[in-house]
Every structure is written in structure tokens, then in C-alpha cells.
Design an enzyme around this catalytic site. Structure first.
Site, PDB file in Angstrom:
ATOM      1  N   SER A  30     -19.692  -6.986  -0.177  1.00 26.22           N
ATOM      2  CA  SER A  30     -19.167  -6.684   1.168  1.00 26.22           C
ATOM      3  C   SER A  30     -18.975  -7.955   1.991  1.00 26.22           C
ATOM      4  O   SER A  30     -19.883  -8.784   2.095  1.00 26.22           O
ATOM      5  CB  SER A  30     -20.124  -5.736   1.900  1.00 26.22           C
ATOM      6  OG  SER A  30     -19.681  -5.575   3.223  1.00 26.22           O
ATOM      7  N   LYS A  87     -19.301   7.420   2.688  1.00 15.92           N
ATOM      8  CA  LYS A  87     -18.387   7.870   3.750  1.00 15.92           C
ATOM      9  C   LYS A  87     -18.294   9.395   3.854  1.00 15.92           C
ATOM     10  O   LYS A  87     -18.250   9.944   4.946  1.00 15.92           O
ATOM     11  CB  LYS A  87     -16.982   7.297   3.519  1.00 15.92           C
ATOM     12  CG  LYS A  87     -16.880   5.791   3.720  1.00 15.92           C
ATOM     13  CD  LYS A  87     -15.419   5.353   3.592  1.00 15.92           C
ATOM     14  CE  LYS A  87     -15.282   3.872   3.470  1.00 15.92           C
ATOM     15  NZ  LYS A  87     -13.891   3.410   3.451  1.00 15.92           N
ATOM     16  N   ASN A 108     -16.662   6.114   8.535  1.00 18.04           N
ATOM     17  CA  ASN A 108     -17.040   4.766   8.086  1.00 18.04           C
ATOM     18  C   ASN A 108     -17.748   3.971   9.175  1.00 18.04           C
ATOM     19  O   ASN A 108     -18.190   2.856   8.936  1.00 18.04           O
ATOM     20  CB  ASN A 108     -15.819   3.977   7.567  1.00 18.04           C
ATOM     21  CG  ASN A 108     -14.926   3.507   8.702  1.00 18.04           C
ATOM     22  OD1 ASN A 108     -14.917   4.093   9.782  1.00 18.04           O
ATOM     23  ND2 ASN A 108     -14.177   2.451   8.462  1.00 18.04           N
ATOM     24  N   ASP A 123     -10.614   3.551   9.299  1.00 17.26           N
ATOM     25  CA  ASP A 123      -9.724   3.111   8.213  1.00 17.26           C
ATOM     26  C   ASP A 123      -8.246   3.397   8.538  1.00 17.26           C
ATOM     27  O   ASP A 123      -7.362   2.597   8.217  1.00 17.26           O
ATOM     28  CB  ASP A 123     -10.086   3.809   6.894  1.00 17.26           C
ATOM     29  CG  ASP A 123     -11.321   3.194   6.248  1.00 17.26           C
ATOM     30  OD1 ASP A 123     -11.623   2.019   6.523  1.00 17.26           O
ATOM     31  OD2 ASP A 123     -11.982   3.895   5.452  1.00 17.26           O
ATOM     32  N   GLY A 148      -1.917   8.565  -4.576  1.00 18.72           N
ATOM     33  CA  GLY A 148      -3.361   8.779  -4.608  1.00 18.72           C
ATOM     34  C   GLY A 148      -3.757  10.030  -3.863  1.00 18.72           C
ATOM     35  O   GLY A 148      -2.992  10.545  -3.021  1.00 18.72           O
ATOM     36  N   ALA A 149      -4.944  10.540  -4.205  1.00 18.07           N
ATOM     37  CA  ALA A 149      -5.437  11.749  -3.538  1.00 18.07           C
ATOM     38  C   ALA A 149      -6.947  11.685  -3.365  1.00 18.07           C
ATOM     39  O   ALA A 149      -7.602  12.709  -3.216  1.00 18.07           O
ATOM     40  CB  ALA A 149      -5.040  12.990  -4.343  1.00 18.07           C
ATOM     41  N   GLY A 151     -10.421   9.565  -1.397  1.00 15.95           N
ATOM     42  CA  GLY A 151     -10.862   9.426  -0.012  1.00 15.95           C
ATOM     43  C   GLY A 151      -9.919   8.580   0.829  1.00 15.95           C
ATOM     44  O   GLY A 151      -9.582   8.950   1.961  1.00 15.95           O
ATOM     45  N   TYR A 244      -7.007  -5.338  -1.935  1.00 16.63           N
ATOM     46  CA  TYR A 244      -6.849  -6.729  -1.465  1.00 16.63           C
ATOM     47  C   TYR A 244      -7.434  -7.733  -2.449  1.00 16.63           C
ATOM     48  O   TYR A 244      -7.270  -8.933  -2.283  1.00 16.63           O
ATOM     49  CB  TYR A 244      -7.466  -6.915  -0.067  1.00 16.63           C
ATOM     50  CG  TYR A 244      -8.891  -6.472   0.050  1.00 16.63           C
ATOM     51  CD1 TYR A 244      -9.939  -7.319  -0.275  1.00 16.63           C
ATOM     52  CD2 TYR A 244      -9.197  -5.184   0.454  1.00 16.63           C
ATOM     53  CE1 TYR A 244     -11.249  -6.899  -0.184  1.00 16.63           C
ATOM     54  CE2 TYR A 244     -10.496  -4.751   0.547  1.00 16.63           C
ATOM     55  CZ  TYR A 244     -11.518  -5.614   0.229  1.00 16.63           C
ATOM     56  OH  TYR A 244     -12.815  -5.183   0.306  1.00 16.63           O
ATOM     57  N   GLY A 265      -4.117  -5.030   1.147  1.00 14.86           N
ATOM     58  CA  GLY A 265      -5.033  -4.315   2.044  1.00 14.86           C
ATOM     59  C   GLY A 265      -5.935  -5.183   2.905  1.00 14.86           C
ATOM     60  O   GLY A 265      -6.817  -4.649   3.592  1.00 14.86           O
TER      61      GLY A 265
HETATM   62  P1  NDP Z   1     -11.281   7.386  -4.920  1.00 15.44           P
HETATM   63  O1  NDP Z   1     -12.120   7.155  -6.120  1.00 15.44           O
HETATM   64  O2  NDP Z   1     -11.701   8.394  -3.905  1.00 15.44           O
HETATM   65  O3  NDP Z   1      -9.773   7.769  -5.395  1.00 15.44           O
HETATM   66  C1  NDP Z   1      -9.151   7.062  -6.423  1.00 15.44           C
HETATM   67  C2  NDP Z   1      -7.674   7.455  -6.524  1.00 15.44           C
HETATM   68  O4  NDP Z   1      -7.059   6.560  -7.449  1.00 15.44           O
HETATM   69  C3  NDP Z   1      -7.447   8.862  -7.042  1.00 15.44           C
HETATM   70  O5  NDP Z   1      -6.269   9.366  -6.464  1.00 15.44           O
HETATM   71  C4  NDP Z   1      -7.244   8.611  -8.546  1.00 15.44           C
HETATM   72  O6  NDP Z   1      -6.449   9.606  -9.170  1.00 15.44           O
HETATM   73  C5  NDP Z   1      -6.466   7.328  -8.515  1.00 15.44           C
HETATM   74  N1  NDP Z   1      -6.591   6.539  -9.746  1.00 15.44           N
HETATM   75  C6  NDP Z   1      -7.702   5.939 -10.224  1.00 15.44           C
HETATM   76  N2  NDP Z   1      -7.422   5.285 -11.359  1.00 15.44           N
HETATM   77  C7  NDP Z   1      -6.095   5.476 -11.603  1.00 15.44           C
HETATM   78  C8  NDP Z   1      -5.206   5.052 -12.645  1.00 15.44           C
HETATM   79  N3  NDP Z   1      -5.652   4.298 -13.655  1.00 15.44           N
HETATM   80  N4  NDP Z   1      -3.908   5.414 -12.581  1.00 15.44           N
HETATM   81  C9  NDP Z   1      -3.458   6.168 -11.532  1.00 15.44           C
HETATM   82  N5  NDP Z   1      -4.261   6.620 -10.522  1.00 15.44           N
HETATM   83  C10 NDP Z   1      -5.556   6.279 -10.570  1.00 15.44           C
HETATM   84  O7  NDP Z   1     -11.133   5.918  -4.261  1.00 15.44           O
HETATM   85  P2  NDP Z   1     -10.788   5.595  -2.723  1.00 15.44           P
HETATM   86  O8  NDP Z   1      -9.793   6.574  -2.280  1.00 15.44           O
HETATM   87  O9  NDP Z   1     -12.040   5.420  -1.962  1.00 15.44           O
HETATM   88  O10 NDP Z   1     -10.136   4.120  -2.846  1.00 15.44           O
HETATM   89  C11 NDP Z   1      -8.841   3.930  -3.385  1.00 15.44           C
HETATM   90  C12 NDP Z   1      -8.422   2.481  -3.245  1.00 15.44           C
HETATM   91  O11 NDP Z   1      -8.272   2.113  -1.871  1.00 15.44           O
HETATM   92  C13 NDP Z   1      -9.428   1.492  -3.823  1.00 15.44           C
HETATM   93  O12 NDP Z   1      -8.726   0.494  -4.534  1.00 15.44           O
HETATM   94  C14 NDP Z   1     -10.095   0.880  -2.600  1.00 15.44           C
HETATM   95  O13 NDP Z   1     -10.550  -0.443  -2.857  1.00 15.44           O
HETATM   96  C15 NDP Z   1      -8.945   0.905  -1.597  1.00 15.44           C
HETATM   97  N6  NDP Z   1      -9.396   0.906  -0.201  1.00 15.44           N
HETATM   98  C16 NDP Z   1      -9.050  -0.156   0.597  1.00 15.44           C
HETATM   99  C17 NDP Z   1      -9.442  -0.189   1.922  1.00 15.44           C
HETATM  100  C18 NDP Z   1      -9.043  -1.362   2.784  1.00 15.44           C
HETATM  101  O14 NDP Z   1      -9.612  -1.528   3.889  1.00 15.44           O
HETATM  102  N7  NDP Z   1      -8.112  -2.182   2.367  1.00 15.44           N
HETATM  103  C19 NDP Z   1     -10.244   0.892   2.533  1.00 15.44           C
HETATM  104  C20 NDP Z   1     -10.529   1.980   1.603  1.00 15.44           C
HETATM  105  C21 NDP Z   1     -10.123   1.960   0.290  1.00 15.44           C
HETATM  106  P3  NDP Z   1      -7.068  10.940  -9.848  1.00 15.44           P
HETATM  107  O15 NDP Z   1      -7.143  11.969  -8.765  1.00 15.44           O
HETATM  108  O16 NDP Z   1      -6.085  11.242 -10.896  1.00 15.44           O
HETATM  109  O17 NDP Z   1      -8.422  10.547 -10.392  1.00 15.44           O
END
Ligand code: NDP
Length: 297
Positions: A30, A87, A108, A123, A148-149, A151, A244, A265
Site C-alpha cells: 500500500s 471493502k 473504502n 473510488d 468487469g463485474a 467490486g 496502475y 489507474g
Molecule cells: P474483483 O476480484 O472483485 O473482480 C475482478 C474482475 O476481473 C471480474 O470481473 C473478473 O471476471 C475479471 N477478471 C479477472 N481475471 C480475468 C481474466 N484473466 N480475463 C478477463 N477478466 C478477468 O477485483 P476488483 O474489482 O476489486 O479490482 C479489479 C481491478 O481494478 C484490479 O486490477 C484492481 O487493482 C483495480 N482497482 C484499481 C483502483 C484504483 O484506484 N486505480 C481501485 C480499485 C480497483 P469474472 O467475473 O469472470 O471472474
């Protein structure tokens, strides 16, 4: 660098200033402590009340979150940031939730009140501010293609709808997760069209000049697949990747090669932190100081 603390460090807690902290597991990567303590140091130059503010970091596994929230409240902590995996877990365990965070189902940022912890989600503010700053795009009236779907996608979808995007198309690897998210958005979508599609079967009627937001974690690792085949989409006005680190994912490299504006990001991370510190301090937060701290890590 702030040491990594655990709940055991609260047994003899003697810090007398205003304590803030981030809780996560793992927490060692972090950069929030560096970001907030640099901002607080600058704020204390013009307002001495911030000279006694300090931001700590605690390694707290999921099962210890309820205990951590009680103990940090009892120890007098004033504000908390929550990161993976807390979260969503904290959402049902705190005294109050900000109206805008309610449909997200995740918080958060927590601020201590006499009733207990009050939760916010910064966020979405971070995303909207970063998209404006880095790409010059306002989410209002812009068609959005959200990848994506999980959090982060849910937070992004709620922010886009709350800001009045023109339309929202959601693509996700697992159709069931995508459909669940779309169902959860129904109560707040108003008359904004919200549709889903599979990244493997791109529909012909997607909007041109949409903003593509990658909220999947595909791109964190070098071997990850592209979350979408960009050339199969109508030309977007920009692509924002929430990742990022690495600074340039395969998706952003492919986007830049087509001459389409890109942003990662990092600014989102900074602006969610700015908003959190504003919530705690009720003061103007030096964004440049936070950016400097992030660049130095
Ligand atoms: P989650 O684990 O809740 O969700 C992950 C998502 O990514 C799901 O939709 C999943 O799909 C998809 N996914 C994972 N692997 C793959 C793959 N190989 N191919 C395609 N889709 C994939 O994670 P979060 O939502 O918490 O975080 C998502 C991203 O956002 C992370 O990279 C995180 O670092 C970034 N983030 C950045 C922030 C910022 O401040 N810049 C703040 C918060 C998050 P499925 O449903 O099919 O599993």
C-alpha cells in the site's frame, strides 16, 4: 516508510495525535501511508492542527475486521481506509453509510462519529476525477463500455449512472457475474440504457466514441489475456485502465498503437485518497503533494 502494524500493537497504543490508518491483507504494497503523510506534512505548514495527524497501516485478515473496527474505535482512531479484502465486508458492520455509497455495497473510507464508524466510497470520485483530468472526458452524457463485474466495476457503474452517462454496456468473462451486476443496477439506472455483452461476442450496435473502462484485473500479470479485442469495438474516445502497476498494460499499449487516448489507474488512486483526506480533515488537500509521494514510491 510506516511499519506494518497488527492489532497486537494496539495493546500498548500511546499515540496522542489524530490517528488514521489503512487496513488490508496483504498491506505491504500500500502506498496510502506515503501519500497521506506527505499531504499532512504539507497541510501542517499552513494549519498547525495537522502537525499531530499521522496515517498508519495495519495488516488485518478478513476474519479480524469486526475486532479491528471495535479496537481502532476504542483506541481513538479518527479515520480508516479499507482495501482488499475489507471493502465489502465492512459494509454491514458499521453504524452508517453515505447515501452515494449505499448502491455500491462497499466502503473504502470510514470516519468516526459518536454513533460509530460512518462509511463512504471515494473510488467513484477518484475515477470520475481521473477520467476528466487525464482524458478530458466528463462521465455525464458519455456512452460507457465497462469491462468487469467485480467490486471495482460495480463502483464504476454506480458512479457512471449517478453522473448521468449516456448509456452503459458491461462486458465480463463470466456471464452470471455480469447479469448479477446489471440486476443490481436496476434500482438506480433511471432511464439510462444498461446492457451486457460477452467480450467474446461483441455486438454490432455498440456506440462509437464510448469511453472504455477496464475494471477487470486482467493486465496485472504479464501473461494475462486482453480483457477485450479493441479492434472489434467501434472506435472509442478513450480507454481508462484502473490498473496502475504495470503503468502500461497490454490493453493500453494496444490502444495507444491505434492513436486512441489512454490513462492508467494512478490518478484514480490519488484522487480517491484526496477525497478521503477531505472527508476526515474538512480542509483543502494538496493533490500535488500526494502525486509526488506516489511518484517517489
Ligand atoms: P474483483 O476480484 O472483485 O473482480 C475482478 C474482475 O476481473 C471480474 O470481473 C473478473 O471476471 C475479471 N477478471 C479477472 N481475471 C480475468 C481474466 N484473466 N480475463 C478477463 N477478466 C478477468 O477485483 P476488483 O474489482 O476489486 O479490482 C479489479 C481491478 O481494478 C484490479 O486490477 C484492481 O487493482 C483495480 N482497482 C484499481 C483502483 C484504483 O484506484 N486505480 C481501485 C480499485 C480497483 P469474472 O467475473 O469472470 O471472474
Amino acid at each position: 516508510m510506516e511499519p506494518i502494524l497488527t492489532l497486537a500493537d494496539l495493546d500498548n497504543w500511546s499515540f496522542e495525535g489524530t490517528a488514521l490508518a489503512v487496513l488490508g491483507h496483504p498491506i505491504k504494497h500500500s502506498i496510502s501511508p506515503a501519500m497521506h503523510n506527505t499531504a499532512l506534512a504539507e497541510m501542517s505548514e499552513t494549519d498547525e492542527r495537522f502537525a499531530s495527524w499521522r496515517y498508519f497501516r495495519f495488516d488485518v485478515p478478513a476474519e479480524d475486521l469486526p475486532l479491528a473496527l471495535d479496537r481502532l474505535n476504542a483506541a481513538g482512531f479518527f479515520g480508516l481506509n479499507l482495501t482488499v479484502p475489507h471493502k465489502v465486508l465492512a459494509f454491514d458492520r458499521i453504524a452508517g453509510i453515505d447515501d452515494r455509497a449505499q448502491p455500491i455495497g462497499a466502503v473504502n473510507t470510514l470516519r468516526r462519529t459518536t454513533a460509530g464508524w460512518h462509511g463512504f466510497n471515494t473510488d467513484g470520485y477518484g475515477l470520475a476525477t481521473a477520467v476528466q483530468e487525464d482524458l478530458g472526458i466528463n462521465l455525464s452524457n458519455t456512452p460507457i463500455i465497462l469491462l468487469g463485474a467485480g467490486g471495482a466495476a460495480r463502483g464504476a457503474a454506480v458512479e457512471c449512472l449517478q453522473r448521468g452517462c449516456a448509456s452503459l454496456h458491461i462486458a465480463n468473462r463470466t456471464a452470471a457475474n455480469r447479469d448479477k451486476l446489471i440486476a443490481q443496477l436496476q434500482p438506480i439506472k433511471g432511464d439510462i440504457p444498461v446492457n451486457g455483452f460477452s467480450p467474446q461476442e461483441i455486438p454490432a450496435d455498440l456506440p462509437t466514441n464510448a469511453l472504455v473502462i477496464n475494471a477487470t484485473s486482467a493486465g496485472l500479470k504479464p501473461e494475462d489475456p486482453l480483457p477485450i479485442n479493441l479492434v472489434a469495438l467501434p472506435k472509442p474516445c478513450g480507454v481508462f485502465d484502473m490498473i496502475y502497476n504495470p503503468a502500461e498494460t497490454k490493453l493500453l499499449a494496444a490502444t495507444a498503437a491505434q492513436g486512441i487516448p489512454t490513462a492508467n489507474g494512478l490518478s484514480m488512486l490519488i484522487h480517491q485518497g484526496v477525497r478521503a483526506l477531505e472527508i476526515w480533515s474538512d480542509a483543502t488537500v494538496p493533490v500535488a503533494a500526494m502525486r509526488r509521494a506516489v511518484a517517489a514510491t
